[in-house]
Structure formats: structure tokens, C-alpha cells
Design an enzyme around this catalytic site. Structure first.
Site, short mmCIF file in Angstrom:
data_model
loop_
_atom_site.label_atom_id
_atom_site.label_comp_id
_atom_site.label_asym_id
_atom_site.label_seq_id
_atom_site.Cartn_x
_atom_site.Cartn_y
_atom_site.Cartn_z
CG LEU A 183 5.73 27.24 45.45
CD1 LEU A 183 6.97 28.05 44.50
CD2 LEU A 183 6.17 27.35 46.87
N GLY A 184 1.20 28.01 44.67
CA GLY A 184 0.04 28.75 44.06
C GLY A 184 -0.57 28.37 42.89
N GLY A 211 -4.58 31.40 36.44
CA GLY A 211 -5.32 30.76 35.32
C GLY A 211 -4.52 29.78 34.36
CG PHE A 212 -0.36 30.19 34.75
CD1 PHE A 212 0.28 29.22 35.48
CD2 PHE A 212 -0.40 31.22 35.20
CE1 PHE A 212 0.84 29.28 36.77
CE2 PHE A 212 0.26 31.62 36.20
CZ PHE A 212 0.70 30.64 37.03
N GLY A 213 -2.64 27.53 35.60
CA GLY A 213 -2.34 26.45 36.26
C GLY A 213 -1.39 26.65 37.43
CB VAL A 224 3.62 27.78 40.64
CG1 VAL A 224 5.14 27.97 40.69
CG2 VAL A 224 3.02 28.66 39.05
CE LYS A 247 4.05 30.20 34.48
NZ LYS A 247 4.08 31.41 33.29
CG ASP A 297 -1.27 39.17 32.03
OD1 ASP A 297 -2.21 39.95 32.58
OD2 ASP A 297 -1.14 37.94 32.31
#
Length: 254
Positions: free
Chosen positions: A88-89, A92-94, A96, A110, A207
Site C-alpha cells: 500500500l505504501g 521511514g518505518f518500512g 505497509v 505495517k 508526529d
């Protein structure tokens, strides 16, 4: 020759012992510390030595909430082994991924990458915090998975992904007429008000940005990503932080 052989043998043994000491005392603890952190996290979330898929209690809850634990195999099957077609996208975290459980329920997974800025502390924080929150303008966390190096969070699937996908796309941005924009603004504000004033926990998100505002099929906003959220006491008005938290461009310049 005997003396030389004895000296060389002694030096070889000494070097071998030094190498063994170096890797056991310096390299070893760094690796085992991370493994121990994961084991502690698992023990805190379950009384079982080995986690099986199902409802597992999370400690520290005052009204018995439970978080669903997903096996890695289940998530791999749901996402077609994290295929690019299901992505899906990515932030910065990784990445999804979209997934479909055996019962037909759609989910969003996620997957925190190995180089992600979000580590075990942020992972645990998100699981502990968001599971306690219930509001229509906050994304619903369905469960999590922690196996080996994999750190996975399973959310409800929202058809229209995130707000930034609309704002920064010339074609999709035309779909955001003023009534929809006003609904997104007011819904996000209601979610923030709930976090700050109306929930059992007083929470500062830290955030807030367009990519962390998800949209359902009716274009209703839901705040997501509580990995860096900060919990405040009932009468607490301020707190100090040891590092800069947030995303540049979306936080106060000071």
C-alpha cells in the site's frame, strides 16, 4: 627448535583465547541483549513460553483489554508473502501491505524494517498505547506479530490509504472538495481532542502529518502511528524529552 615451537604454540593459544574473549564479551552481549529484549517483550505480553495465535493479555491494563497475536505464517499467507502487488505504501518505518485473513477480513500490515528508526521500544509503545484508545477518528489496531527479526503491526484496512496520497497527487487532490476537506480537518481535530482531554490516558502524538492521517471509504480521517506518542499523567502539564521527536517540516522549529 623445541624452544621456538613452544613459544609459537603459546602465542597461538594466547591469540585464540583473546579472540574468544573478544567475541564472547563484546560481540556476544550486543547480540544477546537484543534477543533478551525481544524475549522480555514477549513475556510481558503473554504467560506462555511459546506464543500461539489468539487472544493474549497485555500487562499493565486496568480493565482487562486483550490484544490479538498473529502468527507470522498467517500474515505471510494474508499478504501473499509480502508481495509487491499487496504493498500500500512505504515510509521511514518500512512498508505497509494489504492482507486478507482466512475469514475474509481485510487488514493492513505495517512491517517495521531492519533499518527502521522504530525499534522495540516504539513497537511496544504503539501496541500498549493504541490498544487502550477507542475513538472513531483513531485507527484501530487489531493485533501484532513479533517473530525473529520481524516486527509487524496489524491494523484495520482503510480503503483510501493516507491523506498525503490525495494532497500531493494532482489528480486525486481534485476529489477533495471543501466539504471533504472540512470533514477531514474537524475529524482530525476531534481525534486530537480525545487524545488530549477525553481519553483515560492523556496522550501527545508528536508526529502529526498527512501520511499519519488515514482515510476510510467515506473519507473519514483516522489518526495512526503512535510509535512516538507520549503519555502524560492526569495533572501533568509538561515533560522533557532527550531527543528530537517528529518529522522535520511538521513540528515546531524550536
Amino acid at each position: 627448535m623445541i624452544v621456538i615451537a613452544s613459544v609459537v604454540s603459546s602465542l597461538a593459544v594466547a591469540v585464540a583465547l583473546l579472540l574468544f574473549w573478544y567475541f564472547s564479551c563484546w560481540k556476544g552481549p550486543r547480540r544477546t541483549k537484543e534477543e533478551r529484549s525481544q524475549e522480555i517483550l514477549l513475556r510481558e505480553n503473554s504467560n506462555h513460553s511459546y506464543l500461539n495465535e489468539g487472544e493474549l493479555p497485555i500487562t499493565g491494563y486496568d480493565n482487562g483489554e486483550q490484544m490479538h497475536y498473529f502468527n507470522l505464517t498467517t500474515i505471510r499467507l494474508a499478504t501473499n508473502n509480502f508481495s509487491d502487488e499487496n504493498k500500500l505504501g512505504e515510509g521511514g518505518f518500512g512498508p505497509v501491505y494489504k492482507g486478507i485473513l482466512p475469514a475474509g477480513e481485510e487488514i493492513a500490515v505495517k512491517r517495521l524494517s531492519m533499518v527502521s528508526k522504530q525499534g522495540l521500544e516504539e513497537f511496544r509503545n504503539e501496541v500498549m498505547v493504541i490498544a487502550k484508545l477507542q475513538h472513531k477518528n483513531l485507527v484501530r489496531l487489531l493485533g501484532y506479530c513479533l517473530e525473529g527479526d520481524e516486527k509487524l503491526l496489524v491494523y484495520e484496512y482503510l480503503a483510501n490509504t493516507s491523506l498525503d496520497a490525495f494532497l500531493f497527487d494532482p489528480k486525486k487532490s481534485r476529489e477533495l472538495d471543501w466539504p471533504k476537506r472540512a470533514n477531514i480537518i474537524s475529524g482530525t481535530a476531534r481525534g486530537r481532542q480525545y487524545l488530549h482531554e477525553d481519553s483515560r490516558l492523556k496522550i501527545v502524538h508528536r508526529d502529526m502529518k498527512a501520511s499519519n492521517i488515514l482515510l476510510d471509504d467515506q473519507m473519514n480521517p483516522k489518526i495512526s502511528n503512535f510509535g512516538t506518542a507520549r503519555i502524560f499523567g492526569g495533572n501533568q502539564l509538561e515533560a522533557n524529552t532527550n531527543k528530537v521527536v517528529g518529522t522535520f517540516g511538521y513540528m515546531a522549529p524550536e
